[in-house]
Design a protein around this motif. Sequence first.
Motif, mmCIF file in Angstrom:
data_model
loop_
_atom_site.group_PDB
_atom_site.id
_atom_site.type_symbol
_atom_site.label_atom_id
_atom_site.label_comp_id
_atom_site.label_asym_id
_atom_site.label_seq_id
_atom_site.Cartn_x
_atom_site.Cartn_y
_atom_site.Cartn_z
ATOM 1 N N CYS A 1 30.702 -16.788 -12.140
ATOM 2 C CA CYS A 1 31.892 -17.268 -12.529
ATOM 3 C C CYS A 1 31.960 -17.711 -13.611
ATOM 4 O O CYS A 1 31.640 -19.080 -12.963
ATOM 5 C CB CYS A 1 33.055 -17.440 -11.430
ATOM 6 N N PRO A 2 32.302 -17.749 -14.640
ATOM 7 C CA PRO A 2 32.039 -18.759 -16.078
ATOM 8 C C PRO A 2 32.904 -19.767 -15.802
ATOM 9 O O PRO A 2 32.747 -20.804 -16.407
ATOM 10 C CB PRO A 2 32.017 -18.044 -17.707
ATOM 11 N N PHE A 3 34.484 -19.711 -15.343
ATOM 12 C CA PHE A 3 34.804 -20.401 -14.703
ATOM 13 C C PHE A 3 35.661 -20.546 -13.733
ATOM 14 O O PHE A 3 36.593 -21.403 -13.109
ATOM 15 C CB PHE A 3 36.474 -20.191 -16.271
ATOM 16 N N ALA A 4 34.549 -21.789 -13.624
ATOM 17 C CA ALA A 4 34.391 -21.725 -11.788
ATOM 18 C C ALA A 4 35.607 -22.754 -11.623
ATOM 19 O O ALA A 4 35.787 -23.452 -10.383
ATOM 20 C CB ALA A 4 33.240 -22.128 -11.101
ATOM 21 N N ALA A 5 35.772 -23.429 -12.519
ATOM 22 C CA ALA A 5 36.973 -25.281 -12.784
ATOM 23 C C ALA A 5 36.812 -25.333 -14.112
ATOM 24 O O ALA A 5 36.283 -25.340 -15.318
ATOM 25 C CB ALA A 5 35.709 -26.285 -12.200
ATOM 26 N N VAL A 6 38.378 -25.815 -14.589
ATOM 27 C CA VAL A 6 38.273 -26.048 -15.691
ATOM 28 C C VAL A 6 39.665 -26.965 -16.428
ATOM 29 O O VAL A 6 40.079 -27.307 -14.877
ATOM 30 C CB VAL A 6 39.578 -24.401 -16.372
ATOM 31 N N LYS A 7 39.995 -27.320 -16.892
ATOM 32 C CA LYS A 7 41.293 -28.895 -17.322
ATOM 33 C C LYS A 7 41.511 -28.180 -18.791
ATOM 34 O O LYS A 7 41.151 -27.635 -19.353
ATOM 35 C CB LYS A 7 40.184 -30.028 -17.228
ATOM 36 N N HIS A 8 42.723 -28.548 -17.979
ATOM 37 C CA HIS A 8 43.750 -28.395 -19.539
ATOM 38 C C HIS A 8 43.825 -30.138 -20.794
ATOM 39 O O HIS A 8 43.435 -30.893 -19.835
ATOM 40 C CB HIS A 8 44.836 -28.434 -18.985
ATOM 41 N N ARG A 9 43.350 -29.377 -21.883
ATOM 42 C CA ARG A 9 42.878 -30.785 -22.436
ATOM 43 C C ARG A 9 44.057 -31.709 -22.779
ATOM 44 O O ARG A 9 44.214 -33.095 -22.817
ATOM 45 C CB ARG A 9 42.899 -29.839 -23.591
ATOM 46 N N ARG A 10 45.415 -31.211 -22.690
ATOM 47 C CA ARG A 10 46.476 -31.629 -23.268
ATOM 48 C C ARG A 10 47.026 -32.774 -21.947
ATOM 49 O O ARG A 10 47.954 -33.142 -21.726
ATOM 50 C CB ARG A 10 47.155 -31.490 -24.564
ATOM 51 N N LYS A 11 47.057 -31.489 -20.927
ATOM 52 C CA LYS A 11 47.638 -32.047 -19.907
ATOM 53 C C LYS A 11 46.652 -32.632 -18.596
ATOM 54 O O LYS A 11 45.804 -32.422 -18.937
ATOM 55 C CB LYS A 11 48.882 -30.413 -19.227
ATOM 56 N N ASP A 12 47.205 -32.626 -17.698
ATOM 57 C CA ASP A 12 46.871 -33.479 -16.482
ATOM 58 C C ASP A 12 46.487 -31.997 -15.075
ATOM 59 O O ASP A 12 46.976 -32.291 -14.632
ATOM 60 C CB ASP A 12 47.023 -34.760 -15.773
ATOM 61 N N PHE A 13 46.402 -30.987 -16.037
ATOM 62 C CA PHE A 13 46.276 -30.184 -14.945
ATOM 63 C C PHE A 13 44.350 -29.126 -15.261
ATOM 64 O O PHE A 13 44.156 -29.352 -15.740
ATOM 65 C CB PHE A 13 46.496 -28.638 -15.376
ATOM 66 N N TYR A 14 44.186 -29.630 -13.910
ATOM 67 C CA TYR A 14 42.827 -29.095 -13.027
ATOM 68 C C TYR A 14 42.978 -27.971 -12.338
ATOM 69 O O TYR A 14 43.546 -28.155 -11.445
ATOM 70 C CB TYR A 14 41.882 -30.334 -12.929
ATOM 71 N N ALA A 15 41.789 -27.394 -12.186
ATOM 72 C CA ALA A 15 42.042 -25.994 -11.160
ATOM 73 C C ALA A 15 40.690 -25.909 -10.857
ATOM 74 O O ALA A 15 39.630 -25.856 -11.516
ATOM 75 C CB ALA A 15 42.637 -25.454 -11.822
ATOM 76 N N VAL A 16 39.679 -25.376 -9.619
ATOM 77 C CA VAL A 16 38.431 -24.659 -9.371
ATOM 78 C C VAL A 16 39.288 -23.694 -8.041
ATOM 79 O O VAL A 16 39.840 -23.357 -7.929
ATOM 80 C CB VAL A 16 38.640 -26.037 -8.260
ATOM 81 N N GLN A 17 37.861 -22.256 -8.650
ATOM 82 C CA GLN A 17 38.012 -21.305 -8.141
ATOM 83 C C GLN A 17 37.388 -21.591 -6.729
ATOM 84 O O GLN A 17 38.182 -21.155 -5.622
ATOM 85 C CB GLN A 17 37.320 -20.324 -8.976
ATOM 86 N N PHE A 18 36.804 -22.038 -6.467
ATOM 87 C CA PHE A 18 36.325 -22.485 -4.923
ATOM 88 C C PHE A 18 36.986 -23.473 -4.045
ATOM 89 O O PHE A 18 38.009 -24.196 -4.488
ATOM 90 C CB PHE A 18 34.718 -22.926 -5.410
ATOM 91 N N HIS A 19 36.901 -23.548 -2.425
ATOM 92 C CA HIS A 19 37.326 -23.973 -2.076
ATOM 93 C C HIS A 19 36.798 -25.663 -2.076
ATOM 94 O O HIS A 19 35.680 -25.609 -0.495
ATOM 95 C CB HIS A 19 37.842 -23.598 -0.861
#
Length: 516
Positions: free
Chosen positions: A154-172
């Motif tokens: 999973c190359p994108f196990a966690a990501v962030k939007h550069r301009r917005k406070d949007f974070y995300a994780v694929q795991f739990h």
Amino acid sequence: MMDDKKEKILILDFGSQYAQLIARRVRENNVYSEIVSHKITIAEIQKANPKGIILSGGPASVYAKNAPRCDEGIAALGIPILGICYGMQLGCQMLGATVRPTTAREYGKTACTFNTESKLFKALARDAVVWMSHGDQVVELPAEFESLAFTNNCPFAAVKHRRKDFYAVQFHPEVSHTPQGNHIIRNFLYEICGCAGDWKMHSYIEKSVSEIRKQVGEGRVICGLSGGVDSAVTAALIHRAIGNRLSCIFVDNGLLRNYEADEVIKTFKENFTIDLHAIDAQNRFLEKLKGVTDPEKKRKIIGHEFIEVFKEEAKKISQAKFLAQGTLYPDVIESIPAHGGPTVTIKSHHNVGGLPAELGFELVEPLRLLFKDEVRKIGEALGLPEELVWRHPFPGPGLAIRIIGEVTKPRLDILRNADRIVIEEIRKAGLYRSIAQCFAVLLPLSTVGVMGDERSYENVIAVRAVETTDFMTANWYRIPYDVLEIISSRIINEVKGVNRVVYDISTKPPSTIEWE
């Protein structure tokens, strides 16, 4: 929802089996959390004024025709967002990413590498284990995103939007199988959302007492006691709020553990100056349960009969207009499809719904926003006896759902005696507080044994013990072999009608803690 002046995190539920666990983890960090429908409107979110939003996981695929979605305007509110699993895929898709099925589905513990320069992974180890459970994943990201973590698959196990406070994780991060998960959630709350952490039990008691006084006014409240911590804390809170205008009804349904009815009556007479009505209805319940084997029918029969007994006694209490129940937050969520969302009912709860309408009373539920361990903290703060506050959970239908099959007096006697031995021995071994819940179950089968010089064909007792912090997930507890040996030996030798003892080593999920 809770008072809008208090800081809160909204958890949008997309059908995750872990939605409650996310809420619990947030509260462990002294921030109030509330689970809401993924269908919540932008106007409702703005009215709630949350410090942050978490998008839960879920069983659907974001590209499926009827996949649950939230209002895409959520990303433009300027409120920090954390997407988890399905929540990550949905949030990323709404912001231009591509989600597809994976060639290698990830499930279970997985090695992951974090970018610890990120606020989300601040002060974490760079390489750690996370819990994955997904068949889809983000495969392409727009330039506005940056990757914060990766695994082998999973190359994108966690990501962030550069301009917005949007974070995300694929795991739990909410499950215990992700060791640094609580730290990740804490970072989201404090580093990203700027929470102060004002969710404390002492302030909750003051607020609850004030709300009870406001709701009840000069009226009288009736509270149903079961002997468990939930109803005890409910009674204690209401008693603090309105004093002798509280009457308690305890119904002995014949499905309690050894000497439990006597202990309940003694505890409340010694610790409270409450108008207590104790009703012996054992024969009524056993008669209604005769020949019934289906667990859901048992629950409904017990719930219905409880209402009938309670109604009869309540009518004797003059000027009562309110009914108090020890309903907890998980009861509310599990009893209905979550907030109109896709979650399914696991089992019915006899203490949610029905009784207030039957009696024409207004409902008082001071624990409705709380999880079990939060209730225990309140019980301690209110000065309730330690043995009551830390008593292992006991289901509303009692031993009826720990007897697999028909409930009869002889079978109840067998189970009571076996259960008593189990509890005695784990107390002697100093394990009671370490184990979250421990009990015996009577199985609907007999096995061959040899007792003395004769063959026997008798009952089987299963012993169940779990460790958990939230009762949403649980691992089986490793009771030492020598303690298990004593338990087994005592049950077989002391409980007439049992010749075999087995130990339940199932986790939740996929099993539940109770057998029915």
